[in-house]
Motif scaffolding. Structure first.
Motif, PDB file in Angstrom:
ATOM      1  N   GLY A 164       0.933  -1.441   0.105  1.00 60.10           N
ATOM      2  CA  GLY A 164      -0.255   0.149  -0.554  1.00 60.10           C
ATOM      3  C   GLY A 164       0.620   1.498  -0.074  1.00 60.10           C
ATOM      4  N   THR A 165       1.723   1.059   0.823  1.00 60.35           N
ATOM      5  CA  THR A 165       3.018   2.043   0.328  1.00 60.35           C
ATOM      6  C   THR A 165       3.738   2.358  -0.840  1.00 60.35           C
ATOM      7  OG1 THR A 165       3.019   2.893   3.037  1.00 60.35           O
ATOM      8  CG2 THR A 165       4.561   3.146   1.763  1.00 60.35           C
ATOM      9  N   MET A 166       4.639   0.865  -1.188  1.00 56.60           N
ATOM     10  CA  MET A 166       5.046   1.103  -2.159  1.00 56.60           C
ATOM     11  C   MET A 166       4.944   0.787  -3.203  1.00 56.60           C
ATOM     12  SD  MET A 166       9.031  -0.042  -0.892  1.00 56.60           S
ATOM     13  CE  MET A 166       8.647  -1.998   0.397  1.00 56.60           C
ATOM     14  N   GLY A 167       4.174  -0.561  -3.840  1.00 58.00           N
ATOM     15  CA  GLY A 167       3.168  -0.445  -4.521  1.00 58.00           C
ATOM     16  C   GLY A 167       1.981  -1.621  -3.689  1.00 58.00           C
ATOM     17  N   GLY A 168       1.080  -2.857  -4.845  1.00 58.66           N
ATOM     18  CA  GLY A 168      -0.195  -3.382  -4.827  1.00 58.66           C
ATOM     19  C   GLY A 168      -1.363  -2.270  -4.126  1.00 58.66           C
ATOM     20  N   SER A 169      -1.965  -3.084  -2.718  1.00 56.43           N
ATOM     21  CA  SER A 169      -3.119  -2.299  -2.283  1.00 56.43           C
ATOM     22  C   SER A 169      -3.362  -2.448  -1.258  1.00 56.43           C
ATOM     23  CB  SER A 169      -3.994  -3.052  -2.924  1.00 56.43           C
ATOM     24  OG  SER A 169      -4.194  -4.224  -2.062  1.00 56.43           O
ATOM     25  N   ASP A 170      -4.241  -2.315  -0.229  1.00 52.20           N
ATOM     26  CA  ASP A 170      -4.422  -2.232   0.805  1.00 52.20           C
ATOM     27  C   ASP A 170      -4.522  -4.029   1.118  1.00 52.20           C
ATOM     28  OD1 ASP A 170      -7.099  -2.766  -0.301  1.00 52.20           O
ATOM     29  OD2 ASP A 170      -8.046  -2.119   1.315  1.00 52.20           O
ATOM     30  N   GLN A 171      -3.844  -4.759   0.423  1.00 56.87           N
ATOM     31  CA  GLN A 171      -4.044  -6.170   0.400  1.00 56.87           C
ATOM     32  C   GLN A 171      -2.784  -6.609   0.598  1.00 56.87           C
ATOM     33  OE1 GLN A 171      -6.809  -7.793   1.841  1.00 56.87           O
ATOM     34  NE2 GLN A 171      -7.681  -6.032   1.847  1.00 56.87           N
ATOM     35  N   VAL A 172      -2.790  -7.584   1.130  1.00 55.63           N
ATOM     36  CA  VAL A 172      -1.524  -8.346   1.008  1.00 55.63           C
ATOM     37  C   VAL A 172      -1.108  -9.024  -0.355  1.00 55.63           C
ATOM     38  CG1 VAL A 172       1.239  -9.842   2.061  1.00 55.63           C
ATOM     39  CG2 VAL A 172      -1.242  -9.121   3.172  1.00 55.63           C
TER      40      VAL A 172
ATOM     41  N   VAL B  36       7.313   5.479   6.858  1.00 51.68           N
ATOM     42  CA  VAL B  36       6.643   5.670   5.928  1.00 51.68           C
ATOM     43  C   VAL B  36       5.246   5.082   5.714  1.00 51.68           C
ATOM     44  CG1 VAL B  36       6.160   7.278   3.490  1.00 51.68           C
ATOM     45  CG2 VAL B  36       8.450   7.943   4.665  1.00 51.68           C
ATOM     46  N   GLY B  37       3.852   5.100   6.294  1.00 57.09           N
ATOM     47  CA  GLY B  37       3.379   3.768   5.598  1.00 57.09           C
ATOM     48  C   GLY B  37       1.474   4.376   5.746  1.00 57.09           C
ATOM     49  N   ASP B  38       0.918   3.630   5.197  1.00 55.64           N
ATOM     50  CA  ASP B  38      -0.703   3.990   4.766  1.00 55.64           C
ATOM     51  C   ASP B  38      -1.097   2.832   6.281  1.00 55.64           C
ATOM     52  OD1 ASP B  38       0.095   0.606   4.074  1.00 55.64           O
ATOM     53  OD2 ASP B  38      -1.769   0.852   3.225  1.00 55.64           O
TER      54      ASP B  38
ATOM     55  N   GLN C   7      -1.408   8.557   1.712  1.00 52.86           N
ATOM     56  CA  GLN C   7      -3.086   8.341   1.389  1.00 52.86           C
ATOM     57  C   GLN C   7      -3.262   7.058   0.210  1.00 52.86           C
ATOM     58  OE1 GLN C   7      -5.821  11.325   0.891  1.00 52.86           O
ATOM     59  NE2 GLN C   7      -3.610  12.568   2.096  1.00 52.86           N
ATOM     60  N   THR C   8      -2.159   6.200  -0.509  1.00 52.03           N
ATOM     61  CA  THR C   8      -2.272   5.199  -0.760  1.00 52.03           C
ATOM     62  C   THR C   8      -2.777   4.079  -0.190  1.00 52.03           C
ATOM     63  OG1 THR C   8       0.091   5.007  -0.886  1.00 52.03           O
ATOM     64  CG2 THR C   8      -0.641   6.265  -2.639  1.00 52.03           C
ATOM     65  N   GLY C   9      -2.790   2.927  -0.508  1.00 53.15           N
ATOM     66  CA  GLY C   9      -3.260   1.456  -0.123  1.00 53.15           C
ATOM     67  C   GLY C   9      -4.565   1.705   0.824  1.00 53.15           C
ATOM     68  N   ALA C  10      -4.457   1.655   2.027  1.00 52.69           N
ATOM     69  CA  ALA C  10      -5.324   1.692   2.994  1.00 52.69           C
ATOM     70  C   ALA C  10      -5.078   3.533   4.070  1.00 52.69           C
ATOM     71  CB  ALA C  10      -4.951   0.541   4.632  1.00 52.69           C
ATOM     72  N   GLY C  11      -4.584   4.118   3.348  1.00 57.86           N
ATOM     73  CA  GLY C  11      -3.887   5.825   3.649  1.00 57.86           C
ATOM     74  C   GLY C  11      -5.528   6.030   3.996  1.00 57.86           C
ATOM     75  N   GLN C  12      -6.275   5.981   2.623  1.00 54.77           N
ATOM     76  CA  GLN C  12      -7.446   6.675   3.114  1.00 54.77           C
ATOM     77  C   GLN C  12      -8.161   6.329   3.942  1.00 54.77           C
ATOM     78  OE1 GLN C  12      -9.264   9.338   2.054  1.00 54.77           O
ATOM     79  NE2 GLN C  12      -7.168   9.790   0.823  1.00 54.77           N
ATOM     80  N   ASP C  13      -7.996   4.719   3.926  1.00 53.63           N
ATOM     81  CA  ASP C  13      -9.684   4.447   5.460  1.00 53.63           C
ATOM     82  C   ASP C  13      -8.909   4.688   7.012  1.00 53.63           C
ATOM     83  OD1 ASP C  13     -11.538   2.972   5.989  1.00 53.63           O
ATOM     84  OD2 ASP C  13      -9.894   1.338   6.518  1.00 53.63           O
ATOM     85  N   ALA C  14      -7.338   5.112   6.759  1.00 53.90           N
ATOM     86  CA  ALA C  14      -6.388   5.051   7.779  1.00 53.90           C
ATOM     87  C   ALA C  14      -6.803   6.421   8.768  1.00 53.90           C
ATOM     88  CB  ALA C  14      -5.176   4.278   8.096  1.00 53.90           C
ATOM     89  N   ILE C  15      -6.565   6.808   7.891  1.00 59.90           N
ATOM     90  CA  ILE C  15      -7.440   8.732   8.311  1.00 59.90           C
ATOM     91  C   ILE C  15      -8.858   9.039   9.046  1.00 59.90           C
ATOM     92  CG2 ILE C  15      -7.148  10.447   7.711  1.00 59.90           C
ATOM     93  CD1 ILE C  15      -5.879  10.141   5.435  1.00 59.90           C
ATOM     94  N   GLY C  16     -10.015   8.097   8.400  1.00 64.83           N
ATOM     95  CA  GLY C  16     -10.693   7.804   8.761  1.00 64.83           C
ATOM     96  C   GLY C  16     -11.241   7.629  10.431  1.00 64.83           C
ATOM     97  N   LYS C  17     -10.492   6.346  10.556  1.00 68.10           N
ATOM     98  CA  LYS C  17     -10.529   5.379  11.848  1.00 68.10           C
ATOM     99  C   LYS C  17      -9.473   5.634  12.506  1.00 68.10           C
ATOM    100  CE  LYS C  17     -11.876   0.802   8.779  1.00 68.10           C
ATOM    101  NZ  LYS C  17     -11.907   0.345   8.856  1.00 68.10           N
ATOM    102  N   ALA C  18      -8.611   6.569  12.639  1.00 70.76           N
ATOM    103  CA  ALA C  18      -8.010   6.895  13.122  1.00 70.76           C
ATOM    104  C   ALA C  18      -8.113   6.938  14.931  1.00 70.76           C
ATOM    105  CB  ALA C  18      -7.057   8.059  12.961  1.00 70.76           C
ATOM    106  N   GLN C  19      -9.660   7.927  14.944  1.00 69.73           N
ATOM    107  CA  GLN C  19     -10.114   8.545  15.925  1.00 69.73           C
ATOM    108  C   GLN C  19     -10.820   7.350  16.960  1.00 69.73           C
ATOM    109  OE1 GLN C  19      -9.216  11.219  17.250  1.00 69.73           O
ATOM    110  NE2 GLN C  19      -7.899  11.530  15.127  1.00 69.73           N
ATOM    111  N   ALA C  20     -11.117   6.284  15.632  1.00 71.49           N
ATOM    112  CA  ALA C  20     -11.488   5.324  16.612  1.00 71.49           C
ATOM    113  C   ALA C  20     -10.490   3.620  17.346  1.00 71.49           C
ATOM    114  CB  ALA C  20     -12.968   4.554  16.115  1.00 71.49           C
ATOM    115  N   LYS C  21      -9.482   4.077  17.518  1.00 74.46           N
ATOM    116  CA  LYS C  21      -8.569   3.437  17.728  1.00 74.46           C
ATOM    117  C   LYS C  21      -8.043   3.831  19.293  1.00 74.46           C
ATOM    118  CE  LYS C  21      -8.030   0.927  14.094  1.00 74.46           C
ATOM    119  NZ  LYS C  21      -8.073  -0.847  14.237  1.00 74.46           N
ATOM    120  N   GLU C  22      -7.505   3.146  19.587  1.00 75.48           N
ATOM    121  CA  GLU C  22      -7.158   3.365  21.140  1.00 75.48           C
ATOM    122  C   GLU C  22      -6.125   4.288  20.854  1.00 75.48           C
ATOM    123  OE1 GLU C  22      -3.854  -0.633  21.504  1.00 75.48           O
ATOM    124  OE2 GLU C  22      -6.241  -0.997  21.280  1.00 75.48           O
TER     125      GLU C  22
END
Length: 175
Positions: free
Chosen positions: A12-20, A115-117, A136-151
């Motif tokens: 998700g950062t160097m390539g690929g997607s939000d999946q392994v 640097v990560g997603d 914001q590549t890979g899971a980055g957009q989703d990570a921004i949205g979920k950040a406040q819900a995490k510990e």
């Protein structure tokens, strides 16, 4: 600040997607090799920093990732092969991989960046005293949205980048 090294998440950062995606199927983003080269030309080491639980599930081998990272021109690979919940000290957001790299290469982690997603990358950076950039590549957009819900919702990246080249530009302007 003297930037000594950048630890770049793989999926998700160097390539690929939000999946392994395992070596052989993993595709770099078109800008990744030039971003790595740009950092290295500026005297910054670049390491892959990745969780790969498929190794524990026998879906891939460490040697496959080592060959891939060598082909990408990175300075090294720091990989956690354990399953989520295994209790190891190397699975992000733990900092065992960063500490090992610091030992291996005589790095001051306060002069390094991650640097990560995913927020596990950002939390690991924070815990180790590194700068952090969320792409914001890979899971980055989703990570921004979920950040406040995490510990760790009170931990924020130092910078949110569009992609790896934007992250590299931001990091190098700090140098």
């Amino acid at each position: 600040m003297k930037l000594e090294a950048v630890f770049v998440d793989r999926d998700g950062t160097m390539g690929g997607s939000d999946q392994v995606e395992y070596p052989g199927k993993f595709k770099l983003f078109s800008f990744t090799l030039s971003s790595i080269a740009h950092l290295q030309q500026c005297g910054v080491k670049v390491f892959s920093f990745t969780n790969q639980p498929g190794i524990a599930r026998r879906e891939a081998h460490v040697s496959d990732f080592e060959q891939e990272i060598t082909a990408f021109g990175l300075d090294g690979l720091y990989l956690c092969p354990h399953l989520h919940g295994a209790g190891c000290c190397c699975r992000k957001p733990a900092i065992g991989l960063l500490e090992q790299a610091a030992h291996d290469h005589q790095l001051n982690l306060s002069h390094c960046a991650v640097v990560g997603d995913r927020f596990t990358d950002i939390v690991a950076a924070h815990r180790a005293g590194c700068l952090s950039v969320l792409v914001q590549t890979g899971a980055g957009q989703d990570a921004i949205g979920k950040a406040q819900a995490k510990e760790w919702g009170n931990i924020n990246p130092n910078y949110v980048a569009r992609d790896l080249p934007d992250a590299v530009d931001w990091l190098l302007q700090l140098k």
